[in-house]
Design a protein around this motif. Structure first.
Motif, PDB file in Angstrom:
ATOM      1  N   TYR A 111     -13.339  -8.095 -12.793  1.00 11.72           N
ATOM      2  CA  TYR A 111     -14.083  -7.547 -11.667  1.00 11.72           C
ATOM      3  C   TYR A 111     -13.858  -6.042 -11.608  1.00 11.72           C
ATOM      4  O   TYR A 111     -12.716  -5.568 -11.599  1.00 11.72           O
ATOM      5  CB  TYR A 111     -13.654  -8.177 -10.344  1.00 11.72           C
ATOM      6  CG  TYR A 111     -14.434  -7.625  -9.180  1.00 11.72           C
ATOM      7  CD1 TYR A 111     -15.727  -8.081  -8.908  1.00 11.72           C
ATOM      8  CD2 TYR A 111     -13.907  -6.623  -8.375  1.00 11.72           C
ATOM      9  CE1 TYR A 111     -16.473  -7.555  -7.865  1.00 11.72           C
ATOM     10  CE2 TYR A 111     -14.638  -6.085  -7.323  1.00 11.72           C
ATOM     11  CZ  TYR A 111     -15.918  -6.555  -7.072  1.00 11.72           C
ATOM     12  OH  TYR A 111     -16.660  -6.019  -6.034  1.00 11.72           O
ATOM     13  N   ASP A 112     -14.956  -5.297 -11.576  1.00 17.40           N
ATOM     14  CA  ASP A 112     -14.955  -3.846 -11.461  1.00 17.40           C
ATOM     15  C   ASP A 112     -15.506  -3.482 -10.089  1.00 17.40           C
ATOM     16  O   ASP A 112     -16.568  -3.978  -9.703  1.00 17.40           O
ATOM     17  CB  ASP A 112     -15.814  -3.229 -12.572  1.00 17.40           C
ATOM     18  CG  ASP A 112     -15.784  -1.713 -12.569  1.00 17.40           C
ATOM     19  OD1 ASP A 112     -16.291  -1.113 -11.607  1.00 17.40           O
ATOM     20  OD2 ASP A 112     -15.291  -1.134 -13.548  1.00 17.40           O
ATOM     21  N   LYS A 113     -14.822  -2.629  -9.345  1.00 18.11           N
ATOM     22  CA  LYS A 113     -15.268  -2.304  -7.988  1.00 18.11           C
ATOM     23  C   LYS A 113     -16.636  -1.637  -7.968  1.00 18.11           C
ATOM     24  O   LYS A 113     -17.334  -1.677  -6.957  1.00 18.11           O
ATOM     25  CB  LYS A 113     -14.247  -1.394  -7.298  1.00 18.11           C
ATOM     26  CG  LYS A 113     -12.991  -2.109  -6.840  1.00 18.11           C
ATOM     27  CD  LYS A 113     -12.053  -1.157  -6.107  1.00 18.11           C
ATOM     28  CE  LYS A 113     -12.658  -0.664  -4.798  1.00 18.11           C
ATOM     29  NZ  LYS A 113     -11.733   0.220  -4.061  1.00 18.11           N
ATOM     30  N   TYR A 160     -10.396  -4.991   1.142  1.00 17.83           N
ATOM     31  CA  TYR A 160      -9.910  -4.249   2.305  1.00 17.83           C
ATOM     32  C   TYR A 160      -9.652  -2.811   1.886  1.00 17.83           C
ATOM     33  O   TYR A 160      -8.882  -2.548   0.952  1.00 17.83           O
ATOM     34  CB  TYR A 160      -8.632  -4.858   2.891  1.00 17.83           C
ATOM     35  CG  TYR A 160      -8.143  -4.055   4.069  1.00 17.83           C
ATOM     36  CD1 TYR A 160      -8.839  -4.099   5.277  1.00 17.83           C
ATOM     37  CD2 TYR A 160      -7.047  -3.211   3.964  1.00 17.83           C
ATOM     38  CE1 TYR A 160      -8.440  -3.328   6.358  1.00 17.83           C
ATOM     39  CE2 TYR A 160      -6.639  -2.443   5.041  1.00 17.83           C
ATOM     40  CZ  TYR A 160      -7.341  -2.502   6.238  1.00 17.83           C
ATOM     41  OH  TYR A 160      -6.950  -1.723   7.300  1.00 17.83           O
ATOM     42  N   GLU A 161     -10.313  -1.887   2.590  1.00 18.75           N
ATOM     43  CA  GLU A 161     -10.213  -0.455   2.290  1.00 18.75           C
ATOM     44  C   GLU A 161      -9.402   0.225   3.391  1.00 18.75           C
ATOM     45  O   GLU A 161      -9.919   0.464   4.491  1.00 18.75           O
ATOM     46  CB  GLU A 161     -11.608   0.174   2.210  1.00 18.75           C
ATOM     47  CG  GLU A 161     -12.524  -0.440   1.170  1.00 18.75           C
ATOM     48  CD  GLU A 161     -12.232   0.068  -0.235  1.00 18.75           C
ATOM     49  OE1 GLU A 161     -11.284   0.861  -0.390  1.00 18.75           O
ATOM     50  OE2 GLU A 161     -12.963  -0.333  -1.161  1.00 18.75           O
ATOM     51  N   ASP A 174       0.870  -1.178   0.000  1.00 22.14           N
ATOM     52  CA  ASP A 174       0.000   0.000   0.000  1.00 22.14           C
ATOM     53  C   ASP A 174       0.903   1.223   0.000  1.00 22.14           C
ATOM     54  O   ASP A 174       1.444   1.617   1.033  1.00 22.14           O
ATOM     55  CB  ASP A 174      -0.893  -0.035   1.247  1.00 22.14           C
ATOM     56  CG  ASP A 174      -1.732   1.227   1.412  1.00 22.14           C
ATOM     57  OD1 ASP A 174      -1.574   2.162   0.607  1.00 22.14           O
ATOM     58  OD2 ASP A 174      -2.537   1.275   2.366  1.00 22.14           O
ATOM     59  N   ASP A 175       1.080   1.839  -1.181  1.00 22.12           N
ATOM     60  CA  ASP A 175       2.003   2.959  -1.284  1.00 22.12           C
ATOM     61  C   ASP A 175       1.418   4.251  -0.732  1.00 22.12           C
ATOM     62  O   ASP A 175       2.138   5.238  -0.579  1.00 22.12           O
ATOM     63  CB  ASP A 175       2.482   3.168  -2.733  1.00 22.12           C
ATOM     64  CG  ASP A 175       1.362   3.051  -3.742  1.00 22.12           C
ATOM     65  OD1 ASP A 175       0.190   2.982  -3.330  1.00 22.12           O
ATOM     66  OD2 ASP A 175       1.657   3.001  -4.946  1.00 22.12           O
ATOM     67  N   THR A 224      -5.800   1.851  -4.302  1.00 18.68           N
ATOM     68  CA  THR A 224      -6.366   2.380  -3.058  1.00 18.68           C
ATOM     69  C   THR A 224      -6.856   1.283  -2.122  1.00 18.68           C
ATOM     70  O   THR A 224      -7.140   1.550  -0.959  1.00 18.68           O
ATOM     71  CB  THR A 224      -7.558   3.316  -3.352  1.00 18.68           C
ATOM     72  OG1 THR A 224      -8.548   2.583  -4.096  1.00 18.68           O
ATOM     73  CG2 THR A 224      -7.120   4.535  -4.148  1.00 18.68           C
ATOM     74  N   SER A 225      -6.998   0.055  -2.629  1.00 18.76           N
ATOM     75  CA  SER A 225      -7.561  -1.021  -1.808  1.00 18.76           C
ATOM     76  C   SER A 225      -7.013  -2.371  -2.269  1.00 18.76           C
ATOM     77  O   SER A 225      -6.374  -2.471  -3.326  1.00 18.76           O
ATOM     78  CB  SER A 225      -9.093  -1.011  -1.882  1.00 18.76           C
ATOM     79  OG  SER A 225      -9.522  -1.145  -3.224  1.00 18.76           O
ATOM     80  N   MET A 226      -7.286  -3.413  -1.466  1.00 20.14           N
ATOM     81  CA  MET A 226      -6.831  -4.767  -1.772  1.00 20.14           C
ATOM     82  C   MET A 226      -8.039  -5.670  -1.984  1.00 20.14           C
ATOM     83  O   MET A 226      -8.921  -5.733  -1.125  1.00 20.14           O
ATOM     84  CB  MET A 226      -5.976  -5.307  -0.619  1.00 20.14           C
ATOM     85  CG  MET A 226      -5.542  -6.763  -0.780  1.00 20.14           C
ATOM     86  SD  MET A 226      -4.592  -7.390   0.645  1.00 20.14           S
ATOM     87  CE  MET A 226      -5.897  -7.588   1.886  1.00 20.14           C
TER      88      MET A 226
END
Length: 481
Positions: A323-325, A271-272, A197-198, A251-253
């Motif tokens: 898969y699209d969030k 995971y946000e 997570d940069d 931004t998320s995993m």
């Protein structure tokens, strides 16, 4: 001559002094601090040495002009700067070496090369990772690259008899390993996933197994502070699993798929970090069939996760999905040009900013030495060339995209005889371009290892894994051209 300048007849006194280091008059050794610990009263300044005996703190050096130097003087009587004193390091004794040519101390002390050292630089594009302070040998661990502080983090894995909750931070510039903290670290595990997570400067570790027990826990690790924080356990967290995939969206995993010890799963969660919690996958079109041994790549061009292949418990799969969030799952374009890869598992997939490159893997009949590029939103398929130095068929290898090329390395052949663990690698810059064999690196062939990429230095860093002699703590760094 320049040897032992100022020595032999000079005596020192015991008079107290307030000066040190030559900034003021020195009258006794008590006024001089290491390394300029000897008072040369004739010159009224502190020096490293007056007689050879004063150089005992650097064995093998001699006293020249008040300094302890390696006894290799040029025609002008001055020390040759190519020679340096290197203290004991990595099992080697104190030594005077030519750092321009020494393969064990190339350019500086403790910088080893696999091959020759020319003008203070390793001639070979491969360099070994340091064995000094390296974490214990392991396989099926996780590894990430921290681009901000230029560090590799390895953690967890299996040492051949048990799961591990240890790891280390590696600085390639200084070749120093630092053990990861045990405070608040996740429980021992292998076959977990990790992403970097940069935004929050953390490695996110999740899932895995310990002796066949699926784990639904994880942790956030900050290598700069060497600290862990547990991942939250909430109602939306995924069920425990291993051999799943984790994709970082920027931004998320996204965690998906995997094996829980009895079933291949087609579930997952997101995971946000901003919310410090989990959110469910978006419902809509049905998720693909449950699987493990598949690949997942985040496509930055369309902000979608692309999964491909795997094993459903009965069959090796030759399908994929996006898969699209925002909208959830969608099928691949059935009208795409070209032919998709044959069904496979234990393959690799990398994203090259425009395409997903799928290569290698295996089905029930054996391993593959082919691959296919999946390009653009239309999902057109283009075969990866098999001409020239096509790599040998393999599975459980690593693949990275670095310096505008895909590099595959290591892995294993078919389990049936003659089973081989590969110690070689290949690269290509375009699916239609020929493969180029990498120089051979003198480390054992292996599988279940890790490979991370330092984009800034164009380095691929291999570490750990399973060799013919068992698990290993060796590694190597390749400089891509």
């Amino acid at each position: 001559g320049g040897m032992g300048q100022g020595g032999g007849t000079t005596t020192t006194t015991t008079t107290t002094t307030t000066g040190t280091g030559g900034a003021a008059e020195c009258k006794s050794n008590a006024g001089c601090t290491f390394p300029k610990a000897v008072c040369d009263v004739e010159q009224a300044k502190c020096v490293e040495c007056i007689t050879f005996a004063d150089c005992g703190f650097e064995p093998g050096t001699v006293c020249s002009k008040g300094a302890c130097v390696c006894p290799n003087l040029g025609a002008d009587g001055k020390p040759d700067p190519a020679f340096a004193f290197c203290p004991a390091y990595g099992g080697q004794p104190d030594r005077c070496v030519n750092i321009q040519t020494s393969k064990d101390d190339c350019g500086e002390c403790g910088h080893p090369c696999f091959g020759a050292c020319n003008a203070g630089a390793c001639a070979d594009p491969w360099e070994p990772t340091s064995a000094v302070g390296a974490p214990e040998a392991r396989r099926d661990h996780v590894a990430v690259w921290d681009p901000a502080d230029h560090l590799m983090v390895v953690w967890g894995g299996d040492d051949g008899s048990k799961a591990l909750d240890t790891g280390a931070i590696y600085d390639p510039a200084t070749r120093v390993w630092t053990k990861t903290s045990m405070v608040d670290a996740p429980s021992p595990r292998f076959n977990a996933t990790a992403v970097w997570d940069d935004n929050n400067h953390t490695m996110i570790v999740w899932g895995g197994q310990n002796a066949g027990t699926p784990l639904a826990t994880g942790g956030l690790f900050d290598p700069k502070t060497n600290t862990w924080k547990p991942l939250p356990l909430d109602v939306n967290a995924p069920a425990g699993r291993w051999n799943h995939t984790a994709a970082w969206t920027g931004t998320s995993m996204i965690v998906w798929g995997g094996f829980d010890g009895s079933s291949r799963l087609n579930t997952g969660a997101v995971y946000e970090p901003l919310l410090k919690g989990w959110t469910p996958l978006v419902s809509g079109a049905p998720a693909p069939a449950g699987r493990d041994g598949h690949t997942a790549v985040w496509r930055t061009a369309s902000n979608t996760m692309f999964i491909w292949g795997g094993f459903d418990g009965t069959n090796v799969l030759g399908d994929g999905a996006l898969y699209d969030k925002g909208t959830g799952w969608s099928s691949l374009n059935p009208n795409a040009l070209g032919t998709p890869p044959t069904p496979r598992s234990l393959h690799t997939a990398v994203w090259n900013l425009t395409s997903t490159l799928i290569w290698g893997g295996a089905d029930a009949s054996g391993s593959f030495a082919d691959g296919t590029s999946h390009k653009g939103d239309n999902g057109d398929w283009t075969p990866i060339t098999q001409s020239n130095n096509v790599p040998e068929p393999r599975r459980r290898h690593t693949a990275v995209w670095i310096a505008n090329q895909m590099i595959i390395w290591g892995g294993e052949s078919d389990p049936s005889a003659p089973h081989k663990l590969y110690d070689n690698g290949y690269s290509f810059k375009d699916p239609a371009s020929p493969w180029v064999a990498l120089p051979i690196v003198p480390i054992p062939g292996r599988t279940r290892h890790t490979a991370v990429v330092d984009e800034a230095e164009k380095h691929m860093i291999l570490w750990g894994g399973l060799t013919d002699a068992g698990v290993t703590s060796t590694g190597a760094i390749y400089t891509a051209k």
